[in-house]
Write a protein that holds these residues in place. Structure first.
Motif, PDB file in Angstrom:
ATOM      1  N   LYS A 134       0.448 -14.440  -0.792  1.00 55.09           N
ATOM      2  CA  LYS A 134       0.600 -15.671   0.050  1.00 55.09           C
ATOM      3  C   LYS A 134       1.728 -16.075  -0.618  1.00 55.09           C
ATOM      4  CE  LYS A 134      -3.748 -16.402   1.206  1.00 55.09           C
ATOM      5  NZ  LYS A 134      -5.495 -17.263   1.385  1.00 55.09           N
ATOM      6  N   GLN A 135       2.313 -15.942  -1.653  1.00 53.72           N
ATOM      7  CA  GLN A 135       4.110 -17.066  -1.673  1.00 53.72           C
ATOM      8  C   GLN A 135       4.789 -15.699  -2.269  1.00 53.72           C
ATOM      9  OE1 GLN A 135       1.894 -18.558  -5.772  1.00 53.72           O
ATOM     10  NE2 GLN A 135       3.683 -17.456  -6.511  1.00 53.72           N
ATOM     11  N   MET A 136       4.762 -14.172  -1.830  1.00 53.38           N
ATOM     12  CA  MET A 136       5.547 -13.893  -2.321  1.00 53.38           C
ATOM     13  C   MET A 136       5.667 -12.456  -1.072  1.00 53.38           C
ATOM     14  SD  MET A 136       5.764 -13.164  -6.699  1.00 53.38           S
ATOM     15  CE  MET A 136       7.069 -12.053  -7.022  1.00 53.38           C
ATOM     16  N   SER A 137       7.484 -12.463  -1.012  1.00 51.90           N
ATOM     17  CA  SER A 137       7.538 -11.542   0.343  1.00 51.90           C
ATOM     18  C   SER A 137       6.976  -9.837  -0.484  1.00 51.90           C
ATOM     19  CB  SER A 137       8.691 -11.565   0.708  1.00 51.90           C
ATOM     20  OG  SER A 137       9.795 -10.298  -0.304  1.00 51.90           O
ATOM     21  N   LYS A 138       6.954  -9.066   0.451  1.00 56.47           N
ATOM     22  CA  LYS A 138       6.744  -6.900  -0.362  1.00 56.47           C
ATOM     23  C   LYS A 138       8.429  -7.042  -1.222  1.00 56.47           C
ATOM     24  CE  LYS A 138       2.454  -6.253   1.888  1.00 56.47           C
ATOM     25  NZ  LYS A 138       1.353  -6.225   1.202  1.00 56.47           N
ATOM     26  N   GLU A 139       9.028  -7.847  -0.708  1.00 58.46           N
ATOM     27  CA  GLU A 139      10.586  -6.890  -1.399  1.00 58.46           C
ATOM     28  C   GLU A 139      10.352  -7.275  -3.007  1.00 58.46           C
ATOM     29  OE1 GLU A 139      14.901  -7.383  -0.777  1.00 58.46           O
ATOM     30  OE2 GLU A 139      14.242  -5.862   0.034  1.00 58.46           O
ATOM     31  N   GLU A 140       9.973  -9.242  -2.848  1.00 57.68           N
ATOM     32  CA  GLU A 140       9.416  -9.526  -3.571  1.00 57.68           C
ATOM     33  C   GLU A 140       8.992  -9.150  -5.217  1.00 57.68           C
ATOM     34  OE1 GLU A 140      11.095 -14.392  -2.527  1.00 57.68           O
ATOM     35  OE2 GLU A 140       8.725 -13.315  -2.360  1.00 57.68           O
ATOM     36  N   VAL A 141       7.617  -8.795  -4.502  1.00 55.85           N
ATOM     37  CA  VAL A 141       6.318  -7.854  -5.324  1.00 55.85           C
ATOM     38  C   VAL A 141       6.636  -6.868  -5.761  1.00 55.85           C
ATOM     39  CG1 VAL A 141       3.989  -6.911  -5.401  1.00 55.85           C
ATOM     40  CG2 VAL A 141       4.513  -8.916  -3.406  1.00 55.85           C
ATOM     41  N   LEU A 142       7.796  -6.080  -5.333  1.00 52.75           N
ATOM     42  CA  LEU A 142       8.147  -4.473  -4.887  1.00 52.75           C
ATOM     43  C   LEU A 142       8.939  -4.539  -6.215  1.00 52.75           C
ATOM     44  CD1 LEU A 142       8.260  -1.807  -4.756  1.00 52.75           C
ATOM     45  CD2 LEU A 142       9.269  -1.843  -3.299  1.00 52.75           C
ATOM     46  N   HIS A 143       9.818  -5.923  -6.456  1.00 56.64           N
ATOM     47  CA  HIS A 143      11.086  -5.591  -6.646  1.00 56.64           C
ATOM     48  C   HIS A 143      10.589  -6.160  -8.552  1.00 56.64           C
ATOM     49  CE1 HIS A 143      14.147  -8.886  -8.688  1.00 56.64           C
ATOM     50  NE2 HIS A 143      14.422  -7.362  -9.055  1.00 56.64           N
ATOM     51  N   GLY A 144       9.133  -7.557  -8.651  1.00 51.47           N
ATOM     52  CA  GLY A 144       8.899  -8.176  -9.666  1.00 51.47           C
ATOM     53  C   GLY A 144       8.056  -6.776 -10.208  1.00 51.47           C
ATOM     54  N   TYR A 145       7.541  -5.483  -9.841  1.00 49.13           N
ATOM     55  CA  TYR A 145       6.528  -4.232 -10.454  1.00 49.13           C
ATOM     56  C   TYR A 145       7.905  -4.011 -10.901  1.00 49.13           C
ATOM     57  CZ  TYR A 145       4.035  -0.009 -11.200  1.00 49.13           C
ATOM     58  OH  TYR A 145       3.831   0.934 -11.457  1.00 49.13           O
ATOM     59  N   LEU A 146       8.645  -3.509 -10.344  1.00 44.82           N
ATOM     60  CA  LEU A 146       9.573  -2.303 -10.795  1.00 44.82           C
ATOM     61  C   LEU A 146      10.683  -3.147 -12.440  1.00 44.82           C
ATOM     62  CD1 LEU A 146      11.454  -1.313  -7.788  1.00 44.82           C
ATOM     63  CD2 LEU A 146       9.922   0.193  -8.767  1.00 44.82           C
ATOM     64  N   ASN A 147      10.671  -4.648 -12.704  1.00 42.40           N
ATOM     65  CA  ASN A 147      11.670  -5.391 -13.343  1.00 42.40           C
ATOM     66  C   ASN A 147      10.263  -4.817 -14.605  1.00 42.40           C
ATOM     67  OD1 ASN A 147      13.702  -5.613 -13.721  1.00 42.40           O
ATOM     68  ND2 ASN A 147      13.945  -6.788 -11.689  1.00 42.40           N
ATOM     69  N   ILE A 148       8.759  -5.166 -14.475  1.00 44.18           N
ATOM     70  CA  ILE A 148       7.522  -5.567 -15.544  1.00 44.18           C
ATOM     71  C   ILE A 148       7.283  -4.037 -16.459  1.00 44.18           C
ATOM     72  CG2 ILE A 148       6.280  -6.226 -13.784  1.00 44.18           C
ATOM     73  CD1 ILE A 148       5.929  -8.256 -15.705  1.00 44.18           C
ATOM     74  N   ALA A 149       7.049  -3.263 -14.716  1.00 43.49           N
ATOM     75  CA  ALA A 149       6.283  -2.048 -14.927  1.00 43.49           C
ATOM     76  C   ALA A 149       7.127  -1.566 -16.109  1.00 43.49           C
ATOM     77  CB  ALA A 149       6.034  -0.961 -14.132  1.00 43.49           C
ATOM     78  N   GLN A 150       5.832  -0.087 -17.146  1.00 40.17           N
ATOM     79  CA  GLN A 150       6.133   0.645 -18.204  1.00 40.17           C
ATOM     80  C   GLN A 150       6.120   1.708 -18.047  1.00 40.17           C
ATOM     81  OE1 GLN A 150       2.656   0.533 -21.070  1.00 40.17           O
ATOM     82  NE2 GLN A 150       3.612   1.431 -22.630  1.00 40.17           N
ATOM     83  N   PHE A 151       7.305   2.025 -17.866  1.00 40.04           N
ATOM     84  CA  PHE A 151       7.775   3.862 -17.523  1.00 40.04           C
ATOM     85  C   PHE A 151       8.039   4.746 -18.499  1.00 40.04           C
ATOM     86  CE2 PHE A 151       9.041   0.611 -13.910  1.00 40.04           C
ATOM     87  CZ  PHE A 151       8.885   1.964 -12.625  1.00 40.04           C
ATOM     88  N   GLY A 152       7.768   4.012 -20.292  1.00 43.55           N
ATOM     89  CA  GLY A 152       7.951   5.237 -20.945  1.00 43.55           C
ATOM     90  C   GLY A 152       6.875   4.669 -22.313  1.00 43.55           C
ATOM     91  N   PRO A 153       7.265   5.268 -22.822  1.00 47.51           N
ATOM     92  CA  PRO A 153       6.452   4.926 -24.536  1.00 47.51           C
ATOM     93  C   PRO A 153       6.630   3.220 -24.925  1.00 47.51           C
ATOM     94  CG  PRO A 153       7.029   6.908 -24.952  1.00 47.51           C
ATOM     95  CD  PRO A 153       6.953   6.889 -23.173  1.00 47.51           C
ATOM     96  N   SER A 154       8.445   3.713 -24.218  1.00 52.26           N
ATOM     97  CA  SER A 154       8.572   1.795 -25.401  1.00 52.26           C
ATOM     98  C   SER A 154       9.872   1.122 -24.193  1.00 52.26           C
ATOM     99  CB  SER A 154       9.757   1.880 -26.241  1.00 52.26           C
ATOM    100  OG  SER A 154       9.968   3.138 -26.694  1.00 52.26           O
ATOM    101  N   GLN A 155       9.795   1.990 -22.912  1.00 49.63           N
ATOM    102  CA  GLN A 155      11.051   1.718 -21.611  1.00 49.63           C
ATOM    103  C   GLN A 155       9.791   0.707 -20.991  1.00 49.63           C
ATOM    104  OE1 GLN A 155      10.631   5.216 -23.225  1.00 49.63           O
ATOM    105  NE2 GLN A 155      12.320   4.361 -24.763  1.00 49.63           N
TER     106      GLN A 155
END
Length: 216
Positions: A134-155
């Protein structure tokens, strides 16, 4: 679910600090989590498509919660299976943000509660995901996810992962590279291409197949 929160405050994820010599060359990097936050225009569209294809193919259609996924999770839970299959990208974004907030605060209880595999945790996650949508656009959510998610054991975050595995920016990822990274987040240790290259390749091919079937 109870009364839905009207607003959700999500912590800005921590990122690496860089120390340089006087001539600008790199001296050292320091971090609690190896993350480099980048704006959306520095993340290749193919990378965004790969994550949506494998993690939440109805991302642009739902309001934060995928009814199909919820029913699958309910059936699994009732039949004694794992509580899985209902985590949309907004839900994963919320969970990762709560874990990150717990790390920054040194609050192990918050981290544990965000990770626990219970119906109660899932319902809290759904409630927060609905509020986030309700407070973020789809692009903002996707952007936030891509910057916070874990993409490796320590990445953490797609930029650090792109640099670690391919020595390039997330802006320059091709389809094969994007699919490999998108596949890692399901299980960062299991799909680590350094330790388990054959498994990571198999997972990458699954992501590529999803991208093809969904028109990406």
């Amino acid at each position: 679910i109870g009364e839905l929160p009207q607003e959700v405050s999500l912590s800005e994820p921590s990122e690496q600090s860089v120390m340089r010599w006087a001539d600008g060359t790199l001296m050292a990097r320091f971090y609690a989590e190896n993350r480099i936050i980048v704006p959306m225009d520095r993340i290749n569209q193919t990378m965004r498509d790969a994550v949506v294809a494998i993690e939440d193919k109805r991302f642009f259609e739902h309001n934060g919660v995928d009814p199909t996924g919820i029913m699958r999770a309910v059936v699994n839970n009732v039949t004694g299976g794992p509580l899985e299959g209902a985590s949309t990208l907004p839900q994963q974004y919320v969970r990762n943000s709560l874990i990150e907030a717990g790390r920054q605060a040194g609050d192990e209880e918050l981290i544990d509660s965000a990770r626990e595999t219970t119906v109660g945790r899932k319902l809290r996650e759904i409630s927060l995901a609905l509020a986030v949508e309700k407070q973020m656009s789809k692009e903002e959510v996707l952007h936030g996810y891509l910057n916070i998610a874990q993409f490796g054991p320590s990445q953490y975050g797609v930029e650090a992962a792109a640099q670690h595995y391919f020595s390039i920016s997330a802006a320059d990822l091709d389809a094969n590279q994007a699919a490999l990274l998108a596949g890692i987040t399901q299980s960062p240790n299991r799909w680590d291409p350094v330790q388990y290259p054959e498994a990571a390749e198999t997972r990458r091919n699954v992501v590529l197949g999803e991208m093809v079937s969904q028109g990406y």
